[in-house]
Design a protein around this motif. Structure first.
Motif: not given
Length: 294
Positions: A139-162
């Motif tokens: 479940m990893s990546t090459s970190s190439h910038p053109d690859l699809p991003p997380p879904t909004p819900a997953a991004a929120q889970a990652l970046f939301a403040p405590l």
């Protein structure tokens, strides 16, 4: 659990199985302590004939912290389109892995990493080929910038403040919510087990500043496609079909850039290690390991 000095840091680790057996080194992802490699998977790998080592990455759990480096403002850097200043790099974290092998007297190992740990594992395989028997990137990546991003819900889970309230109960509930946002839809976690895991992590080593520094290292790591092309060991890329955080296209991209890599997609899996898939994970990891052993 024991600690060793590795790469000039204190690294907390745990070893399972016969010390004379071939070693599988498990590298966990962002902010995740060694217990995220569940004991059932570790034991299943031992049954397959391997010594298994799991450990806390730097800035996590009971390993060395980098609090003197401060905390990067990732949000500000992303909003302004500015380069991230990281306290250390994923290459430094890969060197920690090799330092751990050195400290334990292990000349070579099968390298297995999940999520950010998968990126670190890729770097180990590329930069330390003499120490790498096989690579499993999960479940990893090459970190190439053109690859699809997380879904909004997953991004929120990652970046939301405590949460504003920082007592144990609030923080555990917050961790559970974030985990469920990326959990496998076809293989739900036991609620009591999930809660016990996060209570244990909180009591063992809650350290959000370290998570932020690790995230800065990951985001600043850049495209690894050129590095991936240099990997020559037997490689498996394992990914969940339903991963909302690092979409399966990212796994396909990793496999496409490692010569001879095999891609395996698990239906119903997202961004976690469901207990129901323990035997599937163990079989997948040991199949590529045995290909390298012969």
């Amino acid at each position: 659990m024991p600690q060793v000095t590795a790469n000039n840091l204190q690294i907390e680790y745990e070893s399972f199985g016969d010390e004379s057996a071939p070693t599988i080194l498990l590298i966990m992802g962002l902010g995740a302590q060694l217990g995220r490699w569940n004991i059932e998977l570790c034991q299943a790998l031992v049954v397959h004939g391997y010594r298994v080592i799991r450990f806390d990455n730097r800035d996590c759990g009971l390993s060395s912290k980098f609090d003197t480096a401060g905390v990067p403002d990732i949000g500000a850097a992303l909003r302004r389109g500015m380069p991230l200043t990281a306290a250390y790099t994923l290459e430094d974290m890969a060197a920690d892995c090799v330092g751990l092998l050195d400290a334990l007297g292990i000349p070579k190992a099968h390298i297995v990493g999940a999520s950010m740990g998968g990126a670190i594992a890729q770097i180990v395989a590329a930069l330390y080929p003499e120490r790498t028997l096989s690579l499993t990137s999960i479940m990893s990546t090459s970190s190439h910038p053109d690859l699809p991003p997380p879904t909004p819900a997953a991004a929120q889970a990652l970046f939301a403040p405590l949460p504003a309230t920082r007592d144990q109960e609030s923080l555990v509930e917050d961790a559970i919510r974030r985990q469920l946002a990326v959990a496998s839809p076809e293989f739900p976690s036991c609620p009591q087990r999930l809660r016990s895991l996060f209570v244990e992590e909180h009591e063992r080593g809650f350290h959000p500043r370290g998570v932020t520094r690790q995230l800065a290292a990951f985001l600043a790591s850049g495209d690894r496609r050129t590095l991936l092309a240099t990997i020559r060991v037997p490689t498996l890329v394992l990914h969940g079909a339903d991963d909302p955080l690092i979409p399966v296209a990212c796994g396909y991209d990793v496999a496409a850039h490692i010569p001879g890599a095999r891609m395996r997609v698990i239906e119903g899996m997202a961004h976690d290690f469901p207990l129901a898939l323990t035997d599937v994970f163990a079989e997948a990891i040991t199949t590529v390991a045995k290909a390298a052993d012969h």
